[in-house]
Design an enzyme around this catalytic site. Structure first.
Site, PDB file in Angstrom:
ATOM      1  N   THR A  97       1.136  -1.129  -0.295  1.00 31.25           N
ATOM      2  CA  THR A  97       0.393   0.405   0.628  1.00 31.25           C
ATOM      3  C   THR A  97       0.948   1.160   0.204  1.00 31.25           C
ATOM      4  O   THR A  97       1.291   1.365   0.651  1.00 31.25           O
ATOM      5  CB  THR A  97      -0.940   0.459   1.682  1.00 31.25           C
ATOM      6  OG1 THR A  97      -1.690  -0.955   1.162  1.00 31.25           O
ATOM      7  CG2 THR A  97      -1.398   1.163   1.668  1.00 31.25           C
ATOM      8  N   LYS A 172      -7.860   1.537  -3.462  1.00 32.68           N
ATOM      9  CA  LYS A 172      -7.683   0.934  -2.261  1.00 32.68           C
ATOM     10  C   LYS A 172      -7.096   2.589  -1.241  1.00 32.68           C
ATOM     11  O   LYS A 172      -7.206   2.304   0.648  1.00 32.68           O
ATOM     12  CB  LYS A 172      -5.603   0.266  -2.036  1.00 32.68           C
ATOM     13  CG  LYS A 172      -5.189  -0.300  -0.191  1.00 32.68           C
ATOM     14  CD  LYS A 172      -5.526  -0.957   0.222  1.00 32.68           C
ATOM     15  CE  LYS A 172      -5.067  -1.167   2.060  1.00 32.68           C
ATOM     16  NZ  LYS A 172      -3.843  -1.662   1.405  1.00 32.68           N
ATOM     17  N   LYS A 240       0.064   5.271   8.669  1.00 31.41           N
ATOM     18  CA  LYS A 240       0.430   5.559   7.199  1.00 31.41           C
ATOM     19  C   LYS A 240      -0.450   5.664   6.068  1.00 31.41           C
ATOM     20  O   LYS A 240      -0.554   6.443   4.827  1.00 31.41           O
ATOM     21  CB  LYS A 240       1.793   4.200   7.177  1.00 31.41           C
ATOM     22  CG  LYS A 240       2.879   4.594   5.892  1.00 31.41           C
ATOM     23  CD  LYS A 240       1.902   3.422   4.223  1.00 31.41           C
ATOM     24  CE  LYS A 240       1.756   2.079   4.968  1.00 31.41           C
ATOM     25  NZ  LYS A 240       1.884   1.384   3.708  1.00 31.41           N
TER      26      LYS A 240
END
Length: 291
Positions: A97, A172, A240
């Site tokens: 990711t 995502k 994050k």
């Protein structure tokens, strides 16, 4: 059978690489901690390489699942990066990711070198990786996707091409935005129910069958109610991911007020020492405030 490399054996990568081996492929792994790569090779019967470049040499498909943009650059275009070992016609599948920008950057380098690139972040958590039922959101061209999909299927229940390079990462981001809002809402509901003395199991048994139902409710309400937060994706990693979402939103001129707020709530959880708690620990923050 294909010759496959897998770079990054964290809680996701370790079982994902195992499913590729179980799918009949010849798998070589690399991990920054070499002992973990050796353990995987001993357990699954594959091979361990000492650098990403060595793992990628001769591979038809190179998979990667590392921490962030900087980690990704290091294992791809760093001094001993995988891109230096890949052959023309091979395909690099990035399950990290990361940002859409780094996906586009690496895809351009791959194209110049004569091999394919797909940004292919996953959803489903550690359990999804272990059970081989991840959802994979892919960005790239159709021909590369069609060639790689049968191999990706080894660890997935759903694989979709979302658009050109970067579209997988953008998808995502949408996924993480939805999760952040859902978990905060679920935390607030359980917090109120507990304060009011309701039987949370009974309540969820009813409302989960209506419009309020969600994966988070079905899979996390019980552990949240019990105060257990060791069951999935860590707060550090969620922050994050949300930072990537907020940076992209700023670049696109999009407003994400709830996402920004929940990101700060996760910062509160970190200050409580919950860096490695799973994302459902937003409830712990509410309970700390309510004491």
């Amino acid at each position: 059978m294909a010759k496959v490399a897998f770079i990054g054996l964290g809680v996701m990568g370790y079982p994902m690489a195992g499913h590729l081996k179980a799918g009949g492929h010849d798998v070589t792994v690399y991990n920054r901690t070499s002992e973990k790569a050796k353990k995987w090779a001993d357990e699954h019967g594959g091979s361990a390489a000492v650098t990403p470049r060595a793992a990628a040499e001769g591979a038809d498909y190179v998979f990667c699942c590392v921490g962030n943009d900087d980690d990704l650059r290091e294992v791809t275009i760093g001094a001993n990066g995988a891109f230096k070992g890949m052959t023309k016609g091979a395909i690099f599948i990035d399950n990290t990711t990361a940002s859409a920008n780094v996906a586009r950057e690496l895809a351009a380098i791959a194209a110049e070198s004569g091999f394919g690139f797909l940004d292919a972040p996953v959803s489903g958590g550690q359990a999804g990786a272990e059970n081989g039922v991840l959802t994979v959101m892919v960005g790239g061209d159709q021909a590369t996707f069609d060639k790689a999909k049968p191999v990706i299927d080894c660890y997935a229940q759903m694989v979709g091409l979302m658009g050109d390079t970067g579209a997988g990462q953008l998808t995502k981001m949408m996924n993480q935005i939805c999760i952040a809002g859902l978990v905060q809402g679920l935390s607030e509901a359980i917090h109120l129910g507990k304060k009011a003395g309701l039987d949370i199991e009974k309540v969820v048994g009813v409302i989960s069958k209506g419009a309020a139902g969600s994966w988070q409710m079905e899979n996390r309400h019980k552990t949240m109610n019990e105060g257990h937060y060791e069951h999935g994706f860590a707060v550090d990693w969620m922050r994050k991911d949300l930072a990537i979402c907020l940076e992209e939103a700023n670049a696109q001129g999009a407003s994400l007020p709830v996402t920004a707020l929940v990101d700060q709530f996760y910062a509160d959880v970190q200050r409580m020492g919950g860096n490695r708690w799973d994302t459902s620990s937003l409830l712990a923050r509410l309970e700390a405030i309510g004491k």
